[in-house]
Design an enzyme around this catalytic site. Structure first.
Site, PDB file in Angstrom:
ATOM      1  N   ASP A 211       5.999  21.437  86.936  1.00  0.00           N
ATOM      2  CA  ASP A 211       7.344  22.080  87.190  1.00  0.00           C
ATOM      3  C   ASP A 211       8.669  20.965  86.396  1.00  0.00           C
ATOM      4  OD1 ASP A 211       9.663  23.540  87.650  1.00  0.00           O
ATOM      5  OD2 ASP A 211       9.607  23.078  89.225  1.00  0.00           O
ATOM      6  N   ALA A 213      11.890  21.422  84.754  1.00  0.00           N
ATOM      7  CA  ALA A 213      13.311  22.343  85.486  1.00  0.00           C
ATOM      8  C   ALA A 213      14.450  20.968  84.660  1.00  0.00           C
ATOM      9  CB  ALA A 213      13.227  22.367  86.397  1.00  0.00           C
TER      10      ALA A 213
END
Length: 391
Positions: A211, A213
């Site tokens: 992930d 982000a």
């Protein structure tokens, strides 16, 4: 009077962060402080539209000729332009990418892929993690198992404990990793730590889902992707869920991407269908505007330079706030070695509630604070309010 059509529908508990947002909005006190919602703010408390974004939007306004669907995969020119920022300049023959509605959309497709890989799909997730990670995977029918990761009260990350727990992971199971600027702990793996993680992933034949982000808000664009790039070079396959919300300031445009990189053509074909088919049933076609903005920026050398400069200003501002807060109290000192927008403050839940009740300072129930929501004048009052609850 007949029973309601919804008589058998159970009311769901509200999401914790959404409930926090509503409580903040309902608080009538002047000077209330929102450190719960994960958005970047400048020294005036605003979340401005980046200059590079404004310029790209003007170009789109003048040149965009249609609003017709882009197709299931979205704006592939956006995906192709973004890929070198994520993976570096090296292309890969067995990598597939697609646009998604935010990083959350990319994570949901990752979960659907894991669910389709096994009759008993499992993902391993560190404790703590972003509040929506576990619900996303469970909603796709994936069992979530946890491994040790970070002790908020001690301010300590334990890689040995993490790897020891992951020795129980079985081939074909997934491992969710934060690419940089861990939400909520602010922890980044060093490259030697990434090497140890990659060794275990390869040996146990796990599927890592990274992930990513907050690229560019930690140590820099390339530095924040260095661990992912190392991992991608060492393992059989990797999935990357990417968000442009923070580093392009496109929160409400829901702009993200998903990539899967494998080691052969047959696996690539299977993975492509494994992410495209659920995308069709989840949202069919992704929204265009945010991806078009990013594409226009990355197609222009001038706009890319402006965006990089703006992102660096944001990164340095957050780093400065983190360093000032860390220097203000011994219990907060571990924050200086961490990165990104978030930190887990070492206070118990009663302290969190007292901050809201007595000082109108809103942080998440687990002590997560969005440091990017601070401005310099807030630091001393925040530390004064925190001090009774710090060891």
């Amino acid at each position: 009077m007949t029973d309601s059509l919804f008589a058998n529908l159970r009311e769901q508990a509200p999401d914790g962060l959404m409930a926090l947002m509503m409580a903040f909005r309902a608080d009538p006190r002047a000077g209330k402080v929102d450190l719960g919602v994960g958005v970047y703010r400048d020294d005036r408390g605003n979340t401005p539209v980046m200059a590079a974004v404004k310029a790209a939007e003007r170009i789109l306004l003048e040149r965009q000729e249609t609003k017709v669907y882009l197709g299931l995969d979205g704006d592939l020119a956006f995906v192709d332009r973004l890929a070198p920022i994520v993976f570096g300049d090296a292309a890969h023959p067995f990598r597939v990418g697609m646009q998604t509605p935010g990083g959350t959309g990319a994570l949901r497709l990752s979960a659907e892929l894991v669910a389709a890989m096994s009759d008993t799909p499992v993902v391993w997730v560190g404790e703590p993690t972003w509040a929506n990670h576990v619900p996303l995977f469970r909603a796709a029918g994936v069992e979530v198992r946890t491994h040790r990761f970070y002790d908020a009260m001690a301010g300590r990350f334990d890689l040995d404990a993490m790897l020891a727990d992951l020795e129980a992971a079985q081939p074909g199971q997934a491992l969710l990793l934060h690419g940089c600027c861990h939400n909520p702990a602010g922890v980044d793996f060093t490259l030697p730590q990434w090497e140890r993680i990659a060794e275990l992933v390869a040996r146990r034949r796990l599927l890592p889902i990274v992930d990513l982000a907050y690229q560019g808000l930690g140590r820099g664009l390339d530095e924040d992707a260095a661990g992912l790039r190392l991992l991608a070079d060492r393992v059989e396959a990797v999935v990357v869920a990417y968000s442009c919300d923070k580093n392009f300031g496109l929160y409400r445009e829901r702009t993200g991407a998903l990539w899967a990189q494998v080691n052969d053509a047959a696996s690539l074909a299977k993975v492509r269908s494994g992410i495209r088919n659920p995308a069709r049933t989840c949202w069919s076609m992704p929204p265009d505007h945010g991806a078009a903005v990013v594409r226009v920026i990355l197609e222009s050398t001038e706009l890319t330079a402006i965006w990089r400069e703006e992102l660096e200003v944001m990164r340095r501002r957050v780093l400065g706030l983190r360093e000032r807060l860390a220097a203000s109290h011994p219990a907060l000192a571990p924050l200086a070695a961490q990165t990104g927008m978030f930190a887990l403050l070492p206070i118990a839940h009663d302290g969190v509630l007292a901050l809201r009740r007595d000082h109108a300072i809103y942080i998440a129930d687990d002590g997560r604070a969005n440091l990017a929501g601070l401005h310099p004048d807030m630091i001393d009052p925040l530390v004064a309010a925190l001090t009774p609850y710090l060891d």
